[in-house]
Design an enzyme around this catalytic site. Structure first.
Site, short mmCIF file in Angstrom:
data_model
loop_
_atom_site.label_atom_id
_atom_site.label_comp_id
_atom_site.label_asym_id
_atom_site.label_seq_id
_atom_site.Cartn_x
_atom_site.Cartn_y
_atom_site.Cartn_z
N LYS A 53 0.83 -1.20 -0.10
CA LYS A 53 0.03 0.03 0.00
C LYS A 53 0.98 1.34 -0.06
O LYS A 53 0.50 2.19 -0.77
CB LYS A 53 -0.89 0.02 1.17
CG LYS A 53 -1.97 -1.10 0.83
CD LYS A 53 -3.02 -1.29 2.16
CE LYS A 53 -3.91 -2.51 2.14
NZ LYS A 53 -4.56 -2.98 3.37
N GLN A 97 -4.70 -1.76 9.59
CA GLN A 97 -4.68 -3.15 8.89
C GLN A 97 -5.03 -4.23 9.75
O GLN A 97 -4.79 -4.47 10.93
CB GLN A 97 -3.08 -3.36 8.57
CG GLN A 97 -2.82 -4.58 7.59
CD GLN A 97 -3.44 -4.57 6.31
OE1 GLN A 97 -3.36 -3.83 5.63
NE2 GLN A 97 -4.05 -5.58 6.01
N ASP A 120 -11.59 2.48 3.95
CA ASP A 120 -11.77 1.41 3.77
C ASP A 120 -13.34 1.18 3.66
O ASP A 120 -13.81 0.06 3.39
CB ASP A 120 -11.54 0.43 4.95
CG ASP A 120 -10.26 -0.26 4.78
OD1 ASP A 120 -9.80 -0.81 3.70
OD2 ASP A 120 -9.64 -0.86 5.78
#
Ligand code: NAD
Length: 295
Positions: A53, A97, A120
């Site tokens: 990422k 995460q 997200d």
């Protein structure tokens, strides 16, 4: 190369090109999009995801911040970091995460992120907004699935889509996005009766289960488009490999298009994370926000 194979790597490259342009324009106008990534513990897979990422962000001109925290961290310390990032006007996206260590409640961490920074798309405000058809931050993998379908089929209106799996991160949001795109949507899950028969009616199949090669030729109507979200590591012929939830070789003769695993949906997730970071930066600077999906 097989003409039916949907190339997720090429599709992600196209998405990232548009993101790079958007980032350049925003940066020129004084707002450099910034993504903060929080990694708790030392799960090797999570480290790889975070590294990818951060690398992808750099490639498109997005600034990234990495916060690494020890496995035994107290939930309050993590929430305090999230509050600091929430309050920082130079940080536009916050990604924690998953999975988190057992002492930390993942749901409360997700809800602690400001919805405008929830790249997200998991915060209940964004989940609700998606269901209501509002232009909110939507989950990356499902949005990537819609992008691939629109690339292959153009208009999705009136198609019958069967989604296998009803998780909060894939199954449910992808069903909402398909509904927004005017599909008729059937959700199939572990309690469904005769999942194969339901699936055989579909023009579009999205498999998000986590069971290697569960979907075989008997599940697929001739001419259907299949998006395989599953990522399963198996041992075969003495070697370890990744396979999807769909038996790719078995269904290939009867589909009109299908994503491979790896190289299908996988690369879309990071591409749409980058796009969400740009959308979040626009949202927080009162600039017009592009819709979640790209045509
Ligand atoms: P999950 O375990 O949270 O959900 C699985 C779903 O499958 C559940 O809703 C369950 O009801 C359903 N299910 C289980 N057995 C079934 C059966 N026999 N028939 C029908 N439905 C059944 O999983 P998830 O987080 O949604 O992930 C699904 C898969 O997608 C996993 O392989 C995961 O690794 C993969 N995934 C890939 C990406 C990506 O490509 N970037 C992102 C997220 C998840």
């Amino acid at each position: 190369m097989n003409a039916k194979r949907i190339d997720g790597v090429a599709a992600a490259t196209r998405v990232l090109q548009t993101v790079r342009q958007d980032v350049a324009e925003l940066t020129q106008s004084g707002v450099q999009p910034c993504l903060a990534v929080v990694l708790v513990g030392d799960d090797p897979a999570s480290h790889v995801y975070v590294r990818n990422k951060v690398q992808r962000a750099a490639e498109v001109g997005i600034r990234s911040l990495e916060h690494r925290l020890p496995t035994d961290i107290d939930a309050r310390e993590l929430l305090s970091l999230i509050n600091t990032l929430n309050a920082d006007p130079t940080v536009h996206g916050i990604l924690v995460q998953m999975p988190l260590p057992p002492q930390i409640d993942e749901a409360s961490v997700i809800q602690a992120i400001r919805p405008e920074k929830d790249v997200d798309g998991f915060h209940r405000e964004n989940v609700g907004g998606l269901v209501l058809g509002q232009n909110v931050l939507t989950p990356c993998t499902p949005t990537g699935c819609l992008y691939l379908l629109e690339q292959v089929l153009g208009e999705l209106s009136g198609k019958h889509a069967v989604v296998i799996g009803r998780s909060n991160i894939v199954g449910k949001p992808v069903a909402s996005l398909l509904l927004q795109a005017h599909c008729s949507v059937t959700l199939v899950h572990s309690r469904s009766k005769d999942a194969a028969a339901l699936c055989r009616q579909a023009d579009i199949v999205i498999a998000a289960v986590g069971r290697p090669r569960m979907v075989n030729a008997e599940w697929i109507k001739p001419g259907a488009v299949v998006i395989d979200v599953g990522i399963n590591r198996i041992e075969e012929n003495g070697r370890s490999r990744l396979v999807g939830d769909v038996d790719y070789d078995a269904v290939l003769p009867q589909v009109s298009a299908i994503t491979p695993v790896p190289g299908g949906v996988g690369p879309m997730t990071i591409a749409f994370l980058m796009r969400n970071t740009v959308r979040a930066a626009r949202l927080q600077n009162s600039l017009p926000v592009q819709p979640a999906a790209i045509r």
